[in-house]
Design a protein around this motif. Structure first.
Motif, PDB file in Angstrom:
ATOM      1  N   HIS A   1      35.800  31.711  38.650  1.00  0.00           N
ATOM      2  CA  HIS A   1      37.046  31.962  37.542  1.00  0.00           C
ATOM      3  C   HIS A   1      37.405  33.445  37.509  1.00  0.00           C
ATOM      4  O   HIS A   1      36.708  34.300  37.410  1.00  0.00           O
TER       5      HIS A   1
ATOM      6  N   ASP B   1      30.717  37.883  35.229  1.00  0.00           N
ATOM      7  CA  ASP B   1      31.040  36.619  35.094  1.00  0.00           C
ATOM      8  C   ASP B   1      32.799  36.823  34.760  1.00  0.00           C
ATOM      9  O   ASP B   1      33.149  37.223  33.858  1.00  0.00           O
TER      10      ASP B   1
ATOM     11  N   GLU C   1      37.564  31.001  30.288  1.00  0.00           N
ATOM     12  CA  GLU C   1      36.966  31.188  28.901  1.00  0.00           C
ATOM     13  C   GLU C   1      37.804  30.739  27.662  1.00  0.00           C
ATOM     14  O   GLU C   1      37.246  30.854  26.455  1.00  0.00           O
TER      15      GLU C   1
ATOM     16  N   ASP D   1      29.637  30.448  39.044  1.00  0.00           N
ATOM     17  CA  ASP D   1      29.782  31.225  37.655  1.00  0.00           C
ATOM     18  C   ASP D   1      28.843  32.042  37.292  1.00  0.00           C
ATOM     19  O   ASP D   1      27.741  31.226  37.054  1.00  0.00           O
TER      20      ASP D   1
HETATM   21 ZN   LIG Z   1      32.006  32.245  33.464  1.00  0.00          ZN
END
Ligand SMILES: [Zn+2]
Length: 449
Positions: free
Chosen positions: A134, A154, A187, A214
């Motif tokens: 992501h 992240d 998120e 992730d």
């Molecule tokens: Zn993440």
């Protein structure tokens, strides 16, 4: 030396009564794995961090800052690789407009996933494999759309792995199709993955496996001082979220609670990753995800696809979802300086070897059955040839019911086998295998009478 060998043999006899078939490595996969570069991964993460924030709610018009600029940058990377792919790799920003949801989306939002597709070369092969990370990042306050949110790990780590796999794999061809995706909105509630999974389901795409990466590029925990760059976790659901009620009786009766498709994929990821990547142990975790956290594999499993989550062994919560700041001498924030690029390289190699092995494999054997007509101490399995792909034969996999991993791998060119092991005492599955040794996913037999 001789003594050493003898000891090993004896150990084998006592610990496992089976011997493992030695699988030759595929030279093409070995070559591609060697091309994964820690420097490339580092440069991608530096570029992503330079956008200040990649919050899904951030600006989409600033050329240097925010999620809009970041996704254009990912698109430009994919488009660079398109040239070397002979036109087989195509990339788009796939957008949808979402309304404010009263939760983590405060105003109508144009959500964009960056999607690169490496088209398979076999027109009869409709299989698709997908690797995901992501692109969006966040601050302590998930609604903060302007302050810096570097998101190096992240999920800069996951996206950099996706880009590096696309760079290397687009120079080669595979019978099946591979999708490389950098989603947005993770998120804010797994929005990009939900959009993609629903779309693939609606279009009846034959998506056979999803590797969701992730947080997989940093090696140390926040509290327990553990440093570990030799292990990586793969999370997989046990009982399937999709159509559990319909299948529960069969799962219970046959003891298949540990043999769902996500769990089979996790075993496959472990076996293949450890075959190609040195000094990396892949640790299967028997749950869909961690406590208090979600991930982009979940919308896929909810839609009936096979998906796992890949995450580093030890997470550092000082560096996740934290504003950049110093408190009592402790540096908070998801900064590039906390990354371990050698670890990220190995984890990217693990993804690449799996995607390549899957996309080069024949499709799965069809109609796999275990014959239960007779009360006997044998196991009779039968199956039909795969729908697509050149195959040299099949592996029959076998393990004790308490074993996490397949213990025996028996090669055959036939489409049936009778084994002198009681079907009551073992689990079995069948894989198709290509000329180069690439295995399909394992298929657990259904009961045939
Ligand atoms: Zn993440």
């Amino acid at each position: 030396m001789r003594k050493f060998k003898l000891t090993l043999t004896v150990l084998f006899c006592f610990s496992i009564s089976f011997s493992q078939t030695i699988i030759e490595k595929d030279p093409l996969i070995e070559k591609m794995v060697k091309e994964v570069s820690a420097d490339s991964l580092q440069s991608y993460i530096k570029s992503m961090v330079a956008f200040g924030t990649r919050s899904t709610l951030s600006t989409q018009t600033d050329p240097n800052n925010g999620i809009g600029a970041a996704r254009l940058w990912v698109l430009s990377k994919f488009n660079q690789f398109t040239k070397q792919s002979g036109g087989r790799l195509t990339a788009i920003i796939d957008t949808t407009t979402l309304p404010a949801d009263g939760k983590r989306v405060d105003a109508p939002l144009v959500l964009g996933n960056v999607v690169a597709t490496l088209k398979g070369t076999d027109p009869r092969d409709n299989r698709v494999f997908l690797i995901s990370g992501h692109l969006d990042s966040r601050r302590t306050n998930v609604m903060d759309k302007t302050g810096d949110a570097p998101g190096a790990n992240d999920d800069g780590s996951g996206v950099s792995a996706v880009i590096e796999c696309a760079r290397i794999m687009s120079q080669h061809s595979f019978p099946a199709t591979i999708i490389f995706i950098a989603v947005s909105g993770e998120e804010q509630g797994l929005l990009g993955a939900t959009f993609m999974a629903n779309k693939l389901k609606k279009d009846s795409v034959n998506l056979e496996a999803v590797l969701n990466n992730d947080i997989m590029g940093s090696n140390n925990s926040s509290e327990t001082n553990i440093i570990d760059n030799t292990r990586i976790r793969v999370f997989s659901e046990g009982l399937p979220a999709y159509e559990l009620d319909k299948n529960a009786a069969n799962i219970r009766q046959l003891g298949l609670e540990n043999d769902g498709r996500a769990r089979q994929l996790a075993r496959y990821v472990k076996e293949t990753g450890e075959r190609y990547v040195d000094n990396l142990q892949i640790v299967m975790v028997y749950r869909n995800d961690r406590f208090l956290r979600g991930g982009d594999h979940t919308p896929y499993v909810m839609d009936g696809f096979t998906a796992v989550r890949i995450t580093e062994m030890n997470e550092n919560y000082n560096h996740q979802h934290q504003d950049i700041r110093k408190e009592n001498g402790v540096q908070y924030g998801d900064l590039t300086e906390f990354m371990d690029f050698e670890y990220l390289r190995k984890n990217t190699c693990m993804n690449l070897s799996n995607l390549a092995n899957l996309a080069k494999s024949p499709s799965m054997p069809q109609d796999v059955k275990v014959d239960v007509k007779k009360l006997d101490n044998y196991t009779a399995l039968s199956w039909a040839n795969p729908k697509s792909g050149k195959f040299k034969g099949f592996y029959v996999l076998m393990r004790e019911t308490t074993s996490a991993l397949w213990q025996k791998k028996i090669f055959t060119t036939q489409t049936s086998i009778s084994l002198p092991y009681s079907k009551d005492n073992y689990f079995f599955a069948v894989q198709s295998v290509s000329e180069d040794g690439n295995e399909s996913l394992a298929v657990v037999p259904v009961v045939g009478r």
